[in-house]
Design a protein around this motif. Structure first.
Motif, PDB file in Angstrom:
ATOM      1  N   LEU A 141       0.830  -1.201   0.000  1.00 47.25           N
ATOM      2  CA  LEU A 141       0.000   0.000   0.000  1.00 47.25           C
ATOM      3  C   LEU A 141       0.871   1.261   0.000  1.00 47.25           C
ATOM      4  O   LEU A 141       0.569   2.236  -0.699  1.00 47.25           O
ATOM      5  N   ALA A 142       1.965   1.239   0.764  1.00 43.28           N
ATOM      6  CA  ALA A 142       2.864   2.391   0.798  1.00 43.28           C
ATOM      7  C   ALA A 142       3.471   2.644  -0.575  1.00 43.28           C
ATOM      8  O   ALA A 142       3.570   3.797  -1.032  1.00 43.28           O
ATOM      9  N   SER A 143       3.887   1.591  -1.277  1.00 39.98           N
ATOM     10  CA  SER A 143       4.473   1.736  -2.613  1.00 39.98           C
ATOM     11  C   SER A 143       3.455   2.308  -3.603  1.00 39.98           C
ATOM     12  O   SER A 143       3.773   3.189  -4.409  1.00 39.98           O
ATOM     13  N   LEU A 144       2.222   1.815  -3.532  1.00 32.07           N
ATOM     14  CA  LEU A 144       1.174   2.297  -4.432  1.00 32.07           C
ATOM     15  C   LEU A 144       0.851   3.765  -4.164  1.00 32.07           C
ATOM     16  O   LEU A 144       0.746   4.583  -5.092  1.00 32.07           O
ATOM     17  N   MET A 145       0.691   4.109  -2.887  1.00 26.25           N
ATOM     18  CA  MET A 145       0.346   5.492  -2.560  1.00 26.25           C
ATOM     19  C   MET A 145       1.477   6.449  -2.909  1.00 26.25           C
ATOM     20  O   MET A 145       1.240   7.581  -3.314  1.00 26.25           O
ATOM     21  N   LEU A 146       2.719   5.996  -2.773  1.00 24.59           N
ATOM     22  CA  LEU A 146       3.849   6.861  -3.104  1.00 24.59           C
ATOM     23  C   LEU A 146       3.893   7.157  -4.602  1.00 24.59           C
ATOM     24  O   LEU A 146       4.288   8.251  -5.013  1.00 24.59           O
ATOM     25  N   LYS A 147       3.480   6.202  -5.438  1.00 19.73           N
ATOM     26  CA  LYS A 147       3.391   6.456  -6.884  1.00 19.73           C
ATOM     27  C   LYS A 147       2.404   7.588  -7.169  1.00 19.73           C
ATOM     28  O   LYS A 147       2.582   8.367  -8.116  1.00 19.73           O
ATOM     29  N   ILE A 148       1.363   7.685  -6.341  1.00 19.50           N
ATOM     30  CA  ILE A 148       0.345   8.723  -6.532  1.00 19.50           C
ATOM     31  C   ILE A 148       0.822  10.063  -5.976  1.00 19.50           C
ATOM     32  O   ILE A 148       0.636  11.106  -6.605  1.00 19.50           O
ATOM     33  N   THR A 149       1.463  10.041  -4.815  1.00 14.89           N
ATOM     34  CA  THR A 149       1.813  11.304  -4.145  1.00 14.89           C
ATOM     35  C   THR A 149       3.135  11.901  -4.607  1.00 14.89           C
ATOM     36  O   THR A 149       3.344  13.099  -4.461  1.00 14.89           O
ATOM     37  N   PHE A 150       4.035  11.091  -5.168  1.00  9.01           N
ATOM     38  CA  PHE A 150       5.378  11.610  -5.454  1.00  9.01           C
ATOM     39  C   PHE A 150       5.394  12.754  -6.482  1.00  9.01           C
ATOM     40  O   PHE A 150       6.183  13.693  -6.341  1.00  9.01           O
ATOM     41  N   PRO A 151       4.555  12.722  -7.532  1.00  4.17           N
ATOM     42  CA  PRO A 151       4.564  13.862  -8.468  1.00  4.17           C
ATOM     43  C   PRO A 151       4.220  15.198  -7.822  1.00  4.17           C
ATOM     44  O   PRO A 151       4.435  16.254  -8.426  1.00  4.17           O
ATOM     45  N   TYR A 152       3.692  15.148  -6.599  1.00  5.00           N
ATOM     46  CA  TYR A 152       3.390  16.385  -5.870  1.00  5.00           C
ATOM     47  C   TYR A 152       4.612  17.283  -5.763  1.00  5.00           C
ATOM     48  O   TYR A 152       4.502  18.514  -5.781  1.00  5.00           O
ATOM     49  N   ILE A 153       5.807  16.680  -5.687  1.00  2.00           N
ATOM     50  CA  ILE A 153       7.022  17.485  -5.554  1.00  2.00           C
ATOM     51  C   ILE A 153       7.219  18.396  -6.766  1.00  2.00           C
ATOM     52  O   ILE A 153       7.696  19.526  -6.634  1.00  2.00           O
ATOM     53  N   LEU A 154       6.866  17.919  -7.963  1.00  2.29           N
ATOM     54  CA  LEU A 154       6.998  18.742  -9.163  1.00  2.29           C
ATOM     55  C   LEU A 154       6.072  19.943  -9.103  1.00  2.29           C
ATOM     56  O   LEU A 154       6.502  21.098  -9.274  1.00  2.29           O
ATOM     57  N   PHE A 155       4.797  19.694  -8.841  1.00  2.00           N
ATOM     58  CA  PHE A 155       3.809  20.772  -8.849  1.00  2.00           C
ATOM     59  C   PHE A 155       4.034  21.770  -7.714  1.00  2.00           C
ATOM     60  O   PHE A 155       3.989  22.980  -7.913  1.00  2.00           O
ATOM     61  N   ILE A 156       4.309  21.264  -6.513  1.00  2.00           N
ATOM     62  CA  ILE A 156       4.413  22.176  -5.375  1.00  2.00           C
ATOM     63  C   ILE A 156       5.725  22.940  -5.395  1.00  2.00           C
ATOM     64  O   ILE A 156       5.804  24.070  -4.895  1.00  2.00           O
ATOM     65  N   SER A 157       6.786  22.362  -5.978  1.00  2.00           N
ATOM     66  CA  SER A 157       8.045  23.092  -6.093  1.00  2.00           C
ATOM     67  C   SER A 157       7.903  24.257  -7.066  1.00  2.00           C
ATOM     68  O   SER A 157       8.417  25.355  -6.819  1.00  2.00           O
TER      69      SER A 157
END
Length: 512
Positions: free
Chosen positions: A128-144
Motif C-alpha cells: 500500500l505504501a508503494s502504491l500510494m507513493l506512486k500517486i503522491t510523489f509527483p506532488y514534488i513537481l507541482f508544489i516546487s
C-alpha cells in the motif's frame, strides 16, 4: 518600512492561520476515519517523503537561494534581466523536478524501503505504501513550481496568494476523505493520496494569473549555463542541507518510529502538526516577509537598516514563541483530546501523542528562531555557515535518538529532535553575533523584562483555570471545545493585557 513589514507579516500569518485551521480539520477527519492504525501510518509515510523533498528543494533550499539572487537582479539589473532569470530558473527547475518525479514513481518500492524500513516483511503495509507513493510523489513537481511562483510574488511584495495556497491542499484532502466512503481503510487512504496529487496541480494553477498580472509570467526555458541559474544552484547546494535540518530530523523520527508499535508514526505526526501551528503562523511568516527586505538591504549595502530589520524579526519571535511554548506544554493533553480524540483515535492515543508533543515543545523556540536566524545568512548569500551548523545539529539528533529511542520510544525521538533544534538555533545566533551580522540594539533588556512579567502571569492563569485532565477525558466534544476556547482566548487576553500594562504598544511592533 517596518510598518509595511508588519502589515505583510499579518497578511501571511492570517492566511497561514486559515491553512492551519483547515489542516487541523483535515487531520481530525483523517484520524476520525482511520484512527491511529496501520493504514494511517502508511499514508503518512507516503505523504511525508514528497513533502520532505518539497521542503528541502522548494520552500527550503530553493527559496533561500533564489530570493536573494532575484533581489540582487531587481536592485542592480534591468527588467528584462529579471524576466530572463525567472524564465531560465523556471525551465531548469521544472526539467530537473520532472526527472526526479518520474524516478520517484518508478522507484517507489525502493523509497519505501529507505524511508519506511519498518514496513519490510509486512506485505500489506509495504504494498500500500508503494502504491500510494506512486500517486503522491509527483506532488514534488507541482508544489516546487508553486513555491517558485510564490517566491517571485513575494519578491514584489505580494504575500497573500502564496500564503493562501496551502489551504487548497487541506481542502483537497478533506474532500477526498469525505467523498470516498470510509468503510474500507485502504480505499480511504488511497483517496487521501489522490487528494494530495490533485492539490499540487490546483496550487500551481492558482499562482499563474497573479504572476501574469505583475508582468512576471515568463515562458520557461532551459538555462543551466545562465550565470543567475548557476549562482542559485551554487547557493542551493549547501542550503539543501542547512535550511531543512529540522525536516530531516523529523523524517529520521518517522524511519525509526516505523520499527515501533503501530500508531507511533501517527502519534508523532499529530504532535508535529500541533508544533507546526505556531511555527507556521508566526516564525515562517516573519522569515518570509523579512527575507526579500534583508536581501535588498544587503544588495544595497544598507547595514543599519539590515540590522534594524533583523532585530525586529527576532523580537517578534520571542513575543510569540515564549507564550506558545508555555501554553502548548501546559495544555498538551487537553489540546490533543479536544482536537483529535474521537472516532478511532482513542484516549490512550491522545495521551501518547500528548507526551511526544511536550517533548517537541521543548524545542519550539529553537525551531522558530532557526527560521529567522537562517535568513541572516541566506539573505547575504552565505549558505556554507548554516550547513556546517546543520551537520552538527544532525549529528546531535542522531546521538540523542540512539540514547533516547529505547527507553522513551516515540517520545525519545521527539525529544532528540527538540534538543537538535536548540543546538542549531544557538550556533546560528553565536555565529551571527561573531561576524557582526546581528548587533543587539538598546531595547532588548526592557523587552525581555516585559515578556518575563507577561509570561509569569500567563503561567499562573493557565494553572488556576485549566481543569484536571480527568475532566477533559470525561467531557464530550462540545464541553472540551467550549473549555478550550475559554482557556485559549483567556490566555491570549491575559497575556495581551499584561503586555499593555507593561507599556508594550503597537508602535513597539512597528519600530525597527
Amino acid at each position: 518600512m517596518s510598518k509595511q513589514l508588519l502589515k505583510s507579516g499579518i497578511i501571511v500569518s492570517a492566511m497561514t492561520f486559515l491553512s492551519r485551521i483547515l489542516g487541523l480539520v483535515r487531520d481530525i477527519v483523517m484520524t476520525y476515519v482511520l484512527g491511529a492504525e496501520w493504514a494511517t501510518d502508511v499514508f503518512l509515510v507516503a505523504q511525508k517523503i514528497p513533502n520532505f523533498l518539497r521542503r528541502l528543494f522548494a520552500e527550503g533550499a530553493f527559496s533561500q537561494a533564489f530570493v536573494p539572487v532575484l533581489a540582487e537582479y531587481q536592485t542592480n539589473k534591468t527588467v528584462q534581466d529579471v524576466k530572463r532569470l525567472i524564465a531560465e530558473t523556471a525551465g531548469t527547475l521544472g526539467a530537473i523536478l520532472l526527472v526526479v518525479a518520474i524516478l520517484g514513481v518508478i522507484g517507489s518500492p525502493v523509497l519505501v524501503t529507505l524511508f519506511g524500513p519498518g514496513f519490510i516483511g509486512k506485505e500489506q503495509e509495504f504494498e500500500l505504501a508503494s502504491l500510494m507513493l506512486k500517486i503522491t510523489f509527483p506532488y514534488i513537481l507541482f508544489i516546487s513550481l508553486t513555491a517558485f511562483c510564490g517566491s517571485v510574488l513575494n519578491s514584489v511584495g505580494r504575500f497573500g496568494i502564496p500564503a493562501f495556497t496551502p489551504v487548497l491542499l487541506n481542502v483537497s484532502i478533506i474532500s477526498a476523505a469525505i467523498i470516498v466512503t470510509p468503510a474500507i481503510e485502504e480505499k480511504t487512504a488511497l483517496a487521501l493520496a489522490w487528494g494530495v496529487f490533485v492539490a499540487g496541480v490546483v496550487q500551481l494553477l492558482l499562482q499563474l494569473p497573479f504572476l501574469w498580472k505583475e508582468g512576471l509570467l515568463a515562458r520557461p526555458r532551459w538555462g543551466w549555463d545562465s550565470p543567475g541559474v548557476q549562482k542559485i544552484l551554487t547557493l542551493m547546494g549547501p542550503a539543501l542541507f542547512g535550511v531543512s535540518v529540522g525536516q530531516i530530523n523529523l523524517l529520521l523520527d518517522t524511519i525509526l518510529a516505523s520499527f515501533l508499535e503501530r500508531g507511533s508514526i501517527t502519534w508523532l505526526y499529530v504532535s508535529d502538526r500541533m508544533l507546526e501551528f505556531p511555527l507556521g503562523i508566526f516564525a515562517i511568516a516573519i522569515s518570509t516577509v523579512i527575507l526579500p527586505s534583508l536581501s535588498r538591504q544587503h544588495a544595497s549595502d544598507d547595514k543599519a537598516e539590515f540590522n534594524r530589520t533583523f532585530n525586529w524579526g527576532l523580537r517578534l519571535v520571542f513575543l510569540i514563541g515564549i507564550p506558545a511554548t508555555i501554553g502548548l506544554f501546559m495544555m498538551a493533553e487537553p489540546i490533543i483530546l479536544t482536537v483529535f480524540q474521537n472516532g478511532k483515535f482513542g484516549l490512550n492515543d491522545a495521551y501518547l501523542a500528548s507526551l511526544s508533543l511536550k517533548a517537541y515543545i521543548v524545542g519550539l523556540l529553537g525551531f522558530m528562531l532557526i527560521k529567522v536566524l537562517a535568513t541572516g545568512f541566506y539573505s547575504r548569500q552565505d549558505t556554507k555557515t548554516p550547513v556546517k551548523i546543520a551537520i552538527i545539529a544532525m549529528v546531535t539528533n542522531m546521538v540523542f535518538n540512539l540514547i533516547l529511542f529505547f527507553p522513551l520510544k516515540h517520545v525519545g525521538l521527539a525529544l532528540a529532535t527538540a534538543i537538535s533544534a536548540i543546538v542549531n538555533a544557538s550556533l546560528l545566533f553565536i555565529n551571527l553575533k561573531r561576524i557582526g551580522v546581528f548587533i543587539a540594539d538598546g531595547r532588548w533588556n526592557s523587552w525581555f523584562a516585559k515578556l518575563a512579567l507577561a509570561n509569569l502571569v500567563l503561567v499562573g492563569f493557565i494553572f488556576l483555570v485549566m481543569a484536571p485532565t480527568q475532566d477533559w477525558q470525561n467531557w464530550d466534544v462540545w464541553q472540551r471545545v467550549w473549555n478550550m476556547v475559554i482557556l485559549v482566548f483567556g490566555s491570549i487576553g491575559v497575556y495581551a493585557l499584561t503586555l499593555f500594562a507593561a507599556r508594550v504598544r503597537m508602535s513597539d511592533l512597528r519600530q525597527t
